[in-house]
Design a protein around this motif. Sequence first.
Motif, PDB file in Angstrom:
ATOM      1  N   UNK A 179      21.738  40.493  -4.162  1.00 19.81           N
ATOM      2  CA  UNK A 179      22.706  39.790  -5.042  1.00 19.81           C
ATOM      3  C   UNK A 179      23.807  39.342  -3.467  1.00 19.81           C
ATOM      4  N   UNK A 180      24.420  40.342  -3.900  1.00 17.48           N
ATOM      5  CA  UNK A 180      25.523  41.086  -2.701  1.00 17.48           C
ATOM      6  C   UNK A 180      25.803  40.425  -1.317  1.00 17.48           C
ATOM      7  N   UNK A 181      24.427  41.122  -1.244  1.00 17.66           N
ATOM      8  CA  UNK A 181      24.292  40.877   0.705  1.00 17.66           C
ATOM      9  C   UNK A 181      23.775  40.208   0.878  1.00 17.66           C
ATOM     10  N   UNK A 182      22.530  38.915  -0.133  1.00 17.04           N
ATOM     11  CA  UNK A 182      22.259  37.513   0.135  1.00 17.04           C
ATOM     12  C   UNK A 182      23.798  36.860   0.292  1.00 17.04           C
ATOM     13  N   UNK A 183      24.975  37.006  -0.644  1.00 22.70           N
ATOM     14  CA  UNK A 183      25.779  35.705  -0.554  1.00 22.70           C
ATOM     15  C   UNK A 183      27.061  36.118   0.722  1.00 22.70           C
ATOM     16  N   UNK A 184      26.705  37.146   1.168  1.00 21.76           N
ATOM     17  CA  UNK A 184      27.779  38.161   1.853  1.00 21.76           C
ATOM     18  C   UNK A 184      27.054  36.921   2.995  1.00 21.76           C
ATOM     19  N   UNK A 185      25.475  38.018   3.444  1.00 21.48           N
ATOM     20  CA  UNK A 185      25.135  36.878   4.276  1.00 21.48           C
ATOM     21  C   UNK A 185      24.950  35.222   4.640  1.00 21.48           C
ATOM     22  N   UNK A 186      24.950  34.948   3.276  1.00 22.69           N
ATOM     23  CA  UNK A 186      24.934  33.121   3.630  1.00 22.69           C
ATOM     24  C   UNK A 186      26.173  32.963   4.131  1.00 22.69           C
ATOM     25  N   UNK A 187      27.200  33.137   3.496  1.00 23.36           N
ATOM     26  CA  UNK A 187      28.447  32.802   3.905  1.00 23.36           C
ATOM     27  C   UNK A 187      28.780  33.498   4.952  1.00 23.36           C
ATOM     28  N   UNK A 188      27.926  33.763   6.093  1.00 20.20           N
ATOM     29  CA  UNK A 188      28.176  34.217   7.173  1.00 20.20           C
ATOM     30  C   UNK A 188      27.887  32.868   8.375  1.00 20.20           C
ATOM     31  N   UNK A 189      26.582  33.177   7.824  1.00 21.34           N
ATOM     32  CA  UNK A 189      25.653  31.770   8.498  1.00 21.34           C
ATOM     33  C   UNK A 189      26.274  30.859   8.275  1.00 21.34           C
ATOM     34  N   UNK A 190      26.886  30.021   7.506  1.00 26.00           N
ATOM     35  CA  UNK A 190      27.285  28.482   7.230  1.00 26.00           C
ATOM     36  C   UNK A 190      27.681  28.278   8.483  1.00 26.00           C
TER      37      UNK A 190
END
Length: 593
Positions: A179-190
């Motif tokens: 979950x944490x990895x997904x959140x971090x990733x999608x925040x960055x690619x926004x």
Amino acid sequence: MDETASPPGAARTLWALTSGQRGRYAAAVSAMAVGTVFLLLVPYVLKRALDALVSDEVDLTGTLLPAAGLIVLCYALHGFFTFLRGRWAAQASEGITRGLRHRLYEQLERLPCAYHDRAETGDLVQRCSSDVETVRVFLAAQVVEIARVSLFLIVAIPIMLSQDLTMSALSLALVPVIIFFALLFFRRVRTLFQQVDESEGSLTTVIQENLTGVRVVRAFARQDYEIEKFLERNGEFRDLEYRLFRVLSNYWTLSDLLVLSQLGIVLIGGGYFVMQGSISLGTWVLFWWLLRTIIWPVRHIGRVLADTGKATVAIGRIREILDKAPESIDETAGEPVRGDIAVENLSFAYGDGPAALDDLSITIAEGETVALLGPPGAGKSTLVNLLVRLYDYEQGSIRIGGREVRDLNRDAVRSAFGMVLQDPFLFSKTVRENVVIGRSTAADHEVEESARAADIHGNIVEFEEGYDTRVGERGVTLSGGQRQRVAIARALLMNPEFLVLDDSLSAVDTKTEAHILRSLAERRGRHTTILIAHRLSSTRLADRIFVMDHGRIVEQGTHDELLEAGGPYSRLWTIQGALEEDIERDLSRVTHT
Ligand code: ADP
């Protein structure tokens, strides 16, 4: 950050928007919950059957067949409730977005002209279409998805804990990481998502501009330049898309690896415990199956939560429109507006711009025909905009029939004025519908009479379907002059107290102009008429002429008086008069009979 774009502000707005659809929403979430319970029952049934199988109590008809039947039934019921959930969630979200679009549209119709002056049409269209779509997707899919994953965890974790503590720990070890990895990733690619959106937008703009201006582009031999520009934007878009796909494929691969590792841990760890004898085969399968059911949706939740950010921004942008103050509500009674117009010391500027009107005073008697003359930017249209309360003035006064316009009912003022603009707007409807807009109950002969007065009847009957011919993209294309004349017919049909022609004869030929001026002369006294003109021919019709410049009246009087005075009007007359002898001849017949 703007309060409306913050998550709590957006949540409040969403909650307010769901009113009227909350029952359906609750039904969708309940259906989802029931469906989930059936899905999670499957591993439990499986465990019971397997444990029976390894013990000696196994019996085909008594244990295995009922278990198999139960599993089929659980899947069937899960499918049925998933269908209900999808249906109700879609109905609720469609209902909400329909309401939202309606509110936006109403608001845009009611916002003051000053707002539309500043706002870009393209931006408003985007807010009403793609932002609303973002909110719809969020309501239809993501809200329910967040609820579903939460429920998965809420139901599955206690089941796991009730079976075996060590296995529970093993099964959930990587879940927070996923979950944490997904959140971090999608925040960055926004930002990357945003760049792709913007790049696509600018590509569309280039295409749109070129389609609209295709003739201009060719006339100026700018094709090569425009193609070059397009290629450049097209390349930028491709590069960004490519980057996005590369980043996304990295992400999905990595997160697949995490998910598969988690499954592997349960498979290997569970197998080991079974061999040791500390858990039963059934328990092992139960954990494996539970984890398999919940882990993929859990992996996706990071994406959903990240998209929630997008919805938050969309809601914020929609709120910006909804929160603007509309034109103030009129509480004044809508008595008919009529009488003399008296403008005194009127000054006005658009926004922070320079003065468009500067201490202007003018009176127009009821039934009088006046002409406003002056160079572009002199303030002629502004004066009319203020007369009909498209904008509100603060300095000076405008009285109609002795009453201050500011205090009159806005709709009553506007319906007293029949306006014909220089570049009139026709709707994609039939010619008749375009003419009767101001008075939908008009009889056919009245429509025809107005069209004759506007010298357009002859053209209309030549169309294949006459008055029922459609105008615009799916019908005939009218010339500028024809559009002006349809708009004049529209204004005449209203038989308004005040008739305003804002340079409305600019696109018709001189003969037609003379004809229309003659019809107007015949109607003299039926309306107070204000003619805004650049050509002097129209001014001959006027009882009085006002010459404007820099927001002021620089000269006023009758045609003869002004010629006599030898000011700007007479100079214009000398220059233009020679050009317009034909009209002059035609007009003298009108004015002297
Ligand atoms: P005219 O009708 O005599 O050509 P206008 O009344 O349209 O003149 O314009 C008067 C002045 O106000 C001009 O300087 C013009 O640029 C400005 N103006 C007109 N409409 C707007 C608007 N919607 N927003 C800002 N400035 C405007």
